[in-house]
Design an enzyme around this catalytic site. Structure first.
Site, PDB file in Angstrom:
ATOM      1  N   SER A  81       0.879  -1.329  -0.009  1.00  0.00           N
ATOM      2  CA  SER A  81       0.294  -0.055   0.039  1.00  0.00           C
ATOM      3  C   SER A  81       0.866   1.460   0.041  1.00  0.00           C
ATOM      4  O   SER A  81       1.703   1.570  -0.867  1.00  0.00           O
ATOM      5  CB  SER A  81      -1.130   0.086   1.028  1.00  0.00           C
ATOM      6  OG  SER A  81      -1.923   0.797   1.041  1.00  0.00           O
ATOM      7  N   ASP A 124      -5.676  -3.525  -2.468  1.00  0.00           N
ATOM      8  CA  ASP A 124      -4.511  -3.281  -1.470  1.00  0.00           C
ATOM      9  C   ASP A 124      -4.040  -4.460  -0.679  1.00  0.00           C
ATOM     10  O   ASP A 124      -4.698  -5.400  -0.386  1.00  0.00           O
ATOM     11  CB  ASP A 124      -5.409  -2.433  -0.091  1.00  0.00           C
ATOM     12  CG  ASP A 124      -4.431  -1.846   0.774  1.00  0.00           C
ATOM     13  OD1 ASP A 124      -3.236  -2.466   0.980  1.00  0.00           O
ATOM     14  OD2 ASP A 124      -4.741  -0.584   1.594  1.00  0.00           O
TER      15      ASP A 124
END
Length: 746
Positions: free
Chosen positions: A78, A225
């Protein structure tokens, strides 16, 4: 502020992971080129996800450079992947800090481009209905929501600026420093190291926080993510050959009991627990020689990007706290060699070159020829990065695309450009829902439920049908068929049908005299021309039928009265405001002159000029507004009510001529969570206005006496339904009133 609410589908994925879904995709064995030859252990840096908290990674990397600690590889998730990927591809720490500080995070996290970058038609949508409750709909698939609360365009533009232009298309395994960015396969729940994915796509996928940013499809499969499966991917760094790991953990802490106030927050907490559990599993994989750095960021939420400086400084302090252990890893010669390989030769920014071929791929519904005309990029025109960015912004502002990729091929002294477009499934048929409320806590209270439907690209020239329906205190249905006179032409024709009805009080000498129920039916044809990204000029002809009936007091024997009109008008409208809730940049004007011929009577003229200019003074945003109007038939727009001589009874001042001026100032004091709204402000207004009578459209007939002054103070919140205001206003020598308002304010 905590991590924003996540989509329900991600809850299912997280549960699948928790109960045994595939967790780890295949990763390649360690490469022999990861570190310098010899006995020195290979050092791997692992950067966790954590949204805005992940900006602390930049401070950690600065300390590692200052202490001459060689970095042989980086693995990130991320925001950790974004920082690590930019660094591994050749960005310096100084460049990363500068880019983070200059980024407009409010725009990046918005659900669409800045309003002044939208096309004229999409800005007009906001004027018809400022709500942002919008979804796609068709009979086959039903309702379709956008993939995330934040838009893709600004995120991807920011990612592009973070990465060296020469590296964005390089697969991760070919970067000058070994690097991996963890993502999650949204269909299987598997962890992906993305070794063969181009850098830009790998970072975009790794930070596709479910519910905030839309998933990225790679080879037909959606990726999101990587924090769902491995927020601190220590095992991946080990598999890539790291002997010693420096792990930086900035994960978002769990919510406290008082913060779990809804089912959405329960789902959010559950996902946070699962993410924290995979972090704890990763931490147990650390060995005695490894180093863990935990920047202390109390109270900093996942989306608190306005605290970027604080995050980077905290990361630096946290790394310095481990200075003794880091000093033992210092190897100045190796660090210098790895730095030289990572940075390579300075990136040369390609200059402008004459445009060769301009192509559009991925279009099915949208006409590529119309896009070509819209961009007006003629062959031979010098094209550089600025021009390409502006072109991508204009395409994004049309609202038709989920993704816009720009592919540049320079050869034979020319720049060939291809825009790779992904059309948004939900864009062809959009429905927007809104709620309008108004109350002066006394005798004026209205409400309306509003729905707008927009169907676009009905033919190859870009025809569009827009309809607005309203029920409540006012009722109505207005529809417009808009037809460009060619693919991408600025000339257009328009056909409109409308019906509006409602009740209002009529005043005489400031006193309420009667209550009137009225309606207006209209049919119009227009010929218009768009004005270079600012607005449009229209000439129209039409027929109107107005009806009214006195409801109170009851007058026996008097029924509805009606009158028909032939209509001609000329209207110029411009709009470059950055926001309708509270603009701080741009202007808005409407100039209109209308010739009406009542059946059996002489022609009359109505005219109006309205203008607003927005500006900024330090922390304050302001707007100057002016309005003058003349009506030979009936009364012009009335005064009284919020921002129209606040404190004066609503609609109590009317006449054939009217003038109004005001200045409104506001200061931002907070921000709504992403997906729920925008800025929270406090401010004030100063207003002056007057009405008068006098036949004929002459300057001498406009009010010179009877001017009143008023002021107000307010709290405003930019909500998903539009601007919300709580205000108190007073007219000098007159009355005071409190106001509640949801919807348009001017």
């Amino acid at each position: 502020m905590r991590r924003p609410p996540l989509l329900l589908v991600c809850v299912s994925i997280a549960l699948a992971l928790f109960t045994g879904a595939p967790a780890v995709a295949q990763v390649e064995p360690a490469q022999a080129t990861l570190g310098a030859p010899g006995a020195r252990p290979r050092i791997g840096v692992v950067l966790s996800g954590g949204g805005a908290r992940g900006l602390a990674h930049i401070g950690v990397l600065r300390v590692l450079e200052e202490m001459k600690v060689p970095i042989d590889l980086i693995v990130g998730t991320s925001m950790g992947a974004v920082v690590g990927g930019a660094y591994a591809s050749g960005r310096s720490v100084d460049e990363l800090e500068a880019l983070v500080k200059s980024a407009n995070w409010n725009a990046i996290l918005a659900d669409r481009p800045a309003r002044d970058r939208l096309s004229i038609r999409r800005r007009e949508d906001d004027e018809r209905l400022p709500s942002r409750i919008e979804f796609g709909f068709n009979l086959e698939r039903g309702a379709m929501l956008p993939g995330g609360a934040a838009g893709n365009g600004q995120l991807e533009a920011t990612l592009s600026s973070l990465l060296p232009a020469t590296r964005t298309d390089d697969p991760l395994r070919k970067l000058p420093m070994p690097f991996r960015a963890v993502a999650t396969d949204l269909l299987s729940g598997a962890m992906l190291d993305q070794a063969d994915t181009p850098l830009f796509e790998a970072l975009r996928a790794s930070m596709a926080v479910p519910g905030v940013f839309a998933p990225l499809r790679v080879n037909g499969r959606p990726r999101v993510d990587g924090g769902l499966v491995r927020n601190l991917p220590i095992d991946l760094a080990r598999q890539l050959g790291a002997d010693i790991i420096i792990a930086v953990n900035v994960g978002t802490p769990l919510l406290e009991d008082r913060e779990i106030t809804s089912a959405v927050m329960v789902a959010n907490q559950m996902l946070q627990i699962l993410t924290e559990q995979n972090v704890q599993r990763s931490l147990r994989e650390l060995r005695p020689q490894d180093i863990i750095i935990d920047p202390d960021l109390p109270g900093m939420g996942f989306m608190d990007f306005q605290r970027a400086d604080e995050a980077m400084a905290t990361g630096r302090r946290a790394a310095l706290a481990a200075v003794q252990r880091l000093a033992a890893l210092a190897a100045p010669a190796d660090a210098a060699r790895l730095q030289a390989r990572r940075l390579g030769s300075p990136e040369e920014t390609p200059g402008a070159l004459p445009l060769g071929e301009l192509k559009f791929s991925g279009t099915h519904r949208v006409n590529a020829e119309a896009l070509r005309a819209e961009l007006a990029m003629a062959p031979g025109t010098p094209i550089g990065r600025v021009e390409l960015a502006r072109a991508a912004e204009r395409l994004d502002g049309m609202g038709d695309f989920d993704r816009i990729e720009t592919d540049v091929d320079d050869r034979d002294g020319q720049r060939n450009v291809e825009f790779k477009l992904t059309e948004a499934d939900w864009a062809p048929s959009r429905i927007r829902l809104g709620l309008e409320l108004y109350s002066n806590f006394s005798d004026a209270s209205t409400y309306s439920l509003v729905a707008m439907h927009v169907a676009n690209w009905l033919n190859r020239w870009g025809a569009e049908l827009r309809s607005v329906a309203r029920i409540g205190s006012t009722r109505g249905l207005n529809t417009e068929f808009y037809q460009p006179l060619g693919a991408g032409s600025r000339w257009f024709a328009s056909a409109k049908l409308g019906y509006e009805a409602g009740a209002n009080d009529v005043f005489y000498q400031g006193q309420r005299a009667l209550r009137l129920s009225s309606s207006l039916t209209s049919a119009q044809l227009e010929l218009g021309h768009r004005v270079a990204g600012l607005g449009d000029l229209r000439f129209g002809v039409g027929q109107l039928r107005a009806s009214d009936e006195i409801v109170l007091p009851v007058i026996p024997g008097r029924g509805p009265q009606s009158q028909s009109y032939a209509q001609r008008y000329l209207e110029l409208h411009t709009d470059s405001l950055d926001s309708l809730a509270f603009p701080s940049r741009g202007q808005w004007t409407t100039a209109r002159i209308e010739w009406l011929r009542p059946r059996g009577e002489a022609r009359v003229i109505n005219a109006s000029l309205l203008g607003l200019a927005a500006f900024r003074l330090g922390d304050w945003a302001g707007q100057l507004y002016g309005e003058v109007a003349h009506a030979e038939r009936g009364q012009t727009r009335s005064l009284g009510g919020y921002l129209r001589l606040s404190g004066t009874a609503d609609g109590s001042l009317l006449g054939e001529n009217m003038a109004l001026a005001r200045i409104v100032m506001a200061r931002r004091i907070g921000e709504m969570p992403v997906g729920l709204g925008g800025a929270v402000r406090v401010g004030f207004s100063l207003e002056t206005g007057a009405v008068g009578s006098g036949a004929g459209l002459k300057l001498s007939n406009f009010p010179r006496e009877g001017w009143k002054q008023a002021a107000s103070g307010f709290l405003s919140v930019d909500t998903r339904f539009g601007p919300f205001f709580l205000a108190v206003g007073a007219t000098r020598g007159g009355d005071t009133a409190a106001y509640l308002l949801l919807g348009p304010t001017w």
